[in-house]
Write an enzyme that holds these catalytic residues in place. Structure first.
Site, PDB file in Angstrom:
ATOM      1  N   ASP A 278       9.162   2.781   0.386  1.00  0.00           N
ATOM      2  CA  ASP A 278       8.068   3.424   1.112  1.00  0.00           C
ATOM      3  C   ASP A 278       8.212   3.032   2.583  1.00  0.00           C
ATOM      4  O   ASP A 278       7.834   1.942   2.993  1.00  0.00           O
ATOM      5  CB  ASP A 278       6.719   2.971   0.546  1.00  0.00           C
ATOM      6  CG  ASP A 278       5.542   3.598   1.294  1.00  0.00           C
ATOM      7  OD1 ASP A 278       5.772   4.272   2.324  1.00  0.00           O
ATOM      8  OD2 ASP A 278       4.400   3.411   0.844  1.00  0.00           O
TER       9      ASP A 278
ATOM     10  N   LYS B 147       3.589   8.787   9.368  1.00  0.00           N
ATOM     11  CA  LYS B 147       3.319   8.175  10.674  1.00  0.00           C
ATOM     12  C   LYS B 147       4.241   8.645  11.797  1.00  0.00           C
ATOM     13  O   LYS B 147       4.011   9.713  12.366  1.00  0.00           O
ATOM     14  CB  LYS B 147       3.297   6.644  10.513  1.00  0.00           C
ATOM     15  CG  LYS B 147       2.161   6.246   9.565  1.00  0.00           C
ATOM     16  CD  LYS B 147       1.883   4.784   9.367  1.00  0.00           C
ATOM     17  CE  LYS B 147       0.582   4.627   8.589  1.00  0.00           C
ATOM     18  NZ  LYS B 147       0.649   3.831   7.386  1.00  0.00           N
TER      19      LYS B 147
ATOM     20  N   TYR C  86       0.850  -1.195   0.000  1.00  0.00           N
ATOM     21  CA  TYR C  86       0.000   0.000   0.000  1.00  0.00           C
ATOM     22  C   TYR C  86       0.881   1.238   0.000  1.00  0.00           C
ATOM     23  O   TYR C  86       1.819   1.330   0.795  1.00  0.00           O
ATOM     24  CB  TYR C  86      -0.886  -0.008   1.250  1.00  0.00           C
ATOM     25  CG  TYR C  86      -1.820   1.175   1.364  1.00  0.00           C
ATOM     26  CD1 TYR C  86      -2.849   1.375   0.436  1.00  0.00           C
ATOM     27  CD2 TYR C  86      -1.704   2.077   2.416  1.00  0.00           C
ATOM     28  CE1 TYR C  86      -3.721   2.457   0.552  1.00  0.00           C
ATOM     29  CE2 TYR C  86      -2.581   3.154   2.540  1.00  0.00           C
ATOM     30  CZ  TYR C  86      -3.583   3.342   1.611  1.00  0.00           C
ATOM     31  OH  TYR C  86      -4.441   4.405   1.742  1.00  0.00           O
TER      32      TYR C  86
HETATM   33  C1  LIG Z   1       0.043   4.336   6.046  1.00  0.00           C
HETATM   34  C2  LIG Z   1       0.821   4.134   4.824  1.00  0.00           C
HETATM   35  C3  LIG Z   1       0.731   5.009   3.730  1.00  0.00           C
HETATM   36  C4  LIG Z   1      -0.281   6.130   3.670  1.00  0.00           C
HETATM   37  O1  LIG Z   1      -0.116   7.066   4.674  1.00  0.00           O
HETATM   38  P1  LIG Z   1      -1.364   8.021   5.074  1.00  0.00           P
HETATM   39  O2  LIG Z   1      -0.772   8.956   6.074  1.00  0.00           O
HETATM   40  O3  LIG Z   1      -2.408   7.114   5.642  1.00  0.00           O
HETATM   41  O4  LIG Z   1      -1.814   8.702   3.836  1.00  0.00           O
HETATM   42  C5  LIG Z   1       1.574   4.823   2.657  1.00  0.00           C
HETATM   43  N1  LIG Z   1       2.465   3.817   2.651  1.00  0.00           N
HETATM   44  C6  LIG Z   1       2.576   2.948   3.677  1.00  0.00           C
HETATM   45  C7  LIG Z   1       3.605   1.874   3.615  1.00  0.00           C
HETATM   46  C8  LIG Z   1       1.754   3.067   4.777  1.00  0.00           C
HETATM   47  O5  LIG Z   1       1.846   2.176   5.769  1.00  0.00           O
END
Ligand SMILES: *Cc1c(COP(=O)(O)O)cnc(C)c1O
Length: 474
Positions: free
Chosen positions: A286, A314, A191
């Protein structure tokens, strides 16, 4: 310092599958909201009721789509209704009915030093006296930028945004701008936020709802997105061969947390790094989830593999909305106003978010932080798998420092297809049982779990005892 369990997640401990007798704790789900309104069962003298949560959620459903502002919060994949939270502190959350839970979601990652940390709150109060947003440069941006740059090996310059989604959108535009190539390779079950080009085989949230892709995403938006199974090097080689000279970058979660917890096989990241170099493509890690969680320098420091571009989110916002992307100086200088690649944000770099990030990272810098996360998480995962073994449930699981996961199936789990063979209905029953025992897990089998510096051995023991009890009943 850190390790996956002896067997790792791919490998995890597994147990034989004797079926224990099923005593559903309570009917899971959708059915009869009226019947559920009074779910009162005595737990250690106190009465466990979700009356107020139910009322609030029923009202919320009239006000917001599905009653929530982010889909997985709606508990669709575990049944029942979500609990509505009143307050958080340390390792605990309290709902509006007054029930307390040991929390392993940590606001989906940010709460790595524990919720509502006193020092962070005090620093926020100080910052707030000067205002909440300037829409102009502030000194705190320099401080957090310097901290991020000195921590994360690949980052020489950084741009702050407001979410992980924005960070990944920016990174994507950047790699395309820098290479002049259109295509990207992503992995099934990874994701990268909800921007159109990434909504292809995007794991948890999307998988949980059973939407292979989302309506509203035009074909053109995903036509340059190529996908391969995680941990499959040959599939990536094939994509490069079939799209010669057209691939701008590979993007991946260096440890997957969005289709459950899945670790890369030992040779996987090395091979991906080599393939991107050979094909003049960039590599994006990511690290929105893994950054400052697997180690202070993220997955790239943990595995010793340096990507070209990194996305963060995060943890670096310490519970306030923040994202960031960064990388080599020559690449980052493409970004406006240093370069021609446009990207902007009204609230980006705002003093409150910078403050929460700075003080969260400061705490993580203290010696022993990651050793502590390793200790506490190993106790948890070992205990859960042992509980599964005792009660005859097939389980596998693993962890790295503050991040963990488990599946109701025998190991190994190398990719999303493997993960999907997990017994999700059993997970739903386990989930509901744990909730009434006062343990709040991520409400989907396809999400990783998180521990924090505020979790104690006592929290872990209570969690394992709860798991043994619940596993014996489902
Ligand atoms: C949570 C997450 C996102 C998206 O971040 P948001 O702050 O929810 O938009 C993108 N990549 C990874 C790996 C994530 O865990």
């Amino acid at each position: 310092m850190a390790s996956t369990t002896a067997s790792g997640v791919g490998l995890g401990l597994s147990c034989s599958t004797k079926l224990s007798k099923r005593t559903p704790l309570y009917s899971s789900s959708s059915r009869s909201s009226r019947l559920c309104v009074k779910m009162a069962v005595s737990v250690e003298k106190k009465t466990y009721t979700l009356e107020k949560s139910q009322e609030a959620f029923n009202a919320a459903k009239e006000l917001m789509p599905g009653g929530v502002n982010s889909p997985v919060r709606a508990f669709k994949s575990v049944g029942g209704q979500p609990i509505v939270i009143d307050s958080v502190k340390g390792s605990k959350m309290r709902d509006i009915d007054g029930n307390e839970y040991i929390d392993y979601v940590g606001s989906w990652g940010p709460a790595i030093i524990g919720h509502a940390d006193d020092e962070v709150l005090a620093a926020l109060a100080e910052t707030m006296k000067k205002g909440t947003s300037f829409g102009a440069p502030c000194l705190l941006e320099n401080v957090l930028a310097e901290m991020v740059i000195s921590a994360v090996p690949s980052i020489e310059m950084v741009r702050f945004v407001n979410s992980g989604t924005e960070a990944c959108m920016g990174a994507l535009r950047l790699v395309r701008a820098f290479t002049g190539k259109p295509k990207i390779i992503k992995f099934e079950g990874c994701y990268h936020g909800h921007a159109d080009p990434f909504l292809v085989k995007a794991g948890s949230g999307v998988a949980t709802l059973g939407l292979p892709d989302s309506p509203g995403v035009p074909k053109a938006a995903t036509s340059e997105t190529l996908t391969a199974p995680y941990n499959d090097i040959a599939a990536v080689e094939n994509l490069f061969n079939a799209n010669k000279g057209e691939v701008a970058a590979i993007i991946l979660e260096p440890v997957v947390g969005n289709s459950g917890f899945i670790v890369p096989r030992p040779e996987f990241l090395t091979a991906i790094r080599k393939l991107t170099k050979e094909n003049d493509a960039l590599l994006i890690f990511d690290e929105v989830m893994t950054g400052f969680r697997l180690s202070y320098g993220g997955a790239q420091e943990y595995f010793g593999i340096t990507p070209d571009v990194t996305t963060l989110g995060k943890i670096i916002g310490g519970g306030l909305p923040v994202g960031a992307y960064g990388g080599r100086r020559d690449i980052m200088e493409m970004v406006a106003p240093a370069g021609p690649m446009y990207q902007a944000g009204t609230l980006s770099g705002n003093p409150l978010a910078m403050t929460a990030g700075i003080h969260t990272l400061k705490r993580l810098q203290k010696p022993g932080s990651y050793e502590y996360l390793d200790k506490i998480t190993s106790e948890l995962v070992d205990g859960l798998l042992e509980a599964g073994k005792k009660t005859g449930h097939a389980m596998c699981g693993g962890y790295i420092n503050g991040m963990f996961g488990f599946f109701f199936r025998e190991g190994p789990v190398y990719n999303f297809e493997d993960a999907k063979k997990s017994d999700t209905s059993k997970f739903g029953r386990f989930y509901q049982g744990m909730l009434r025992e006062g343990v709040y897990l991520a409400p989907s089998q396809f999400e990783a779990g998180f521990t924090s510096l505020a979790h104690t051995s006592q929290d872990i023991q209570r969690t394992i005892e709860a798991a043994e009890k619940v596993l014996a009943q489902i």
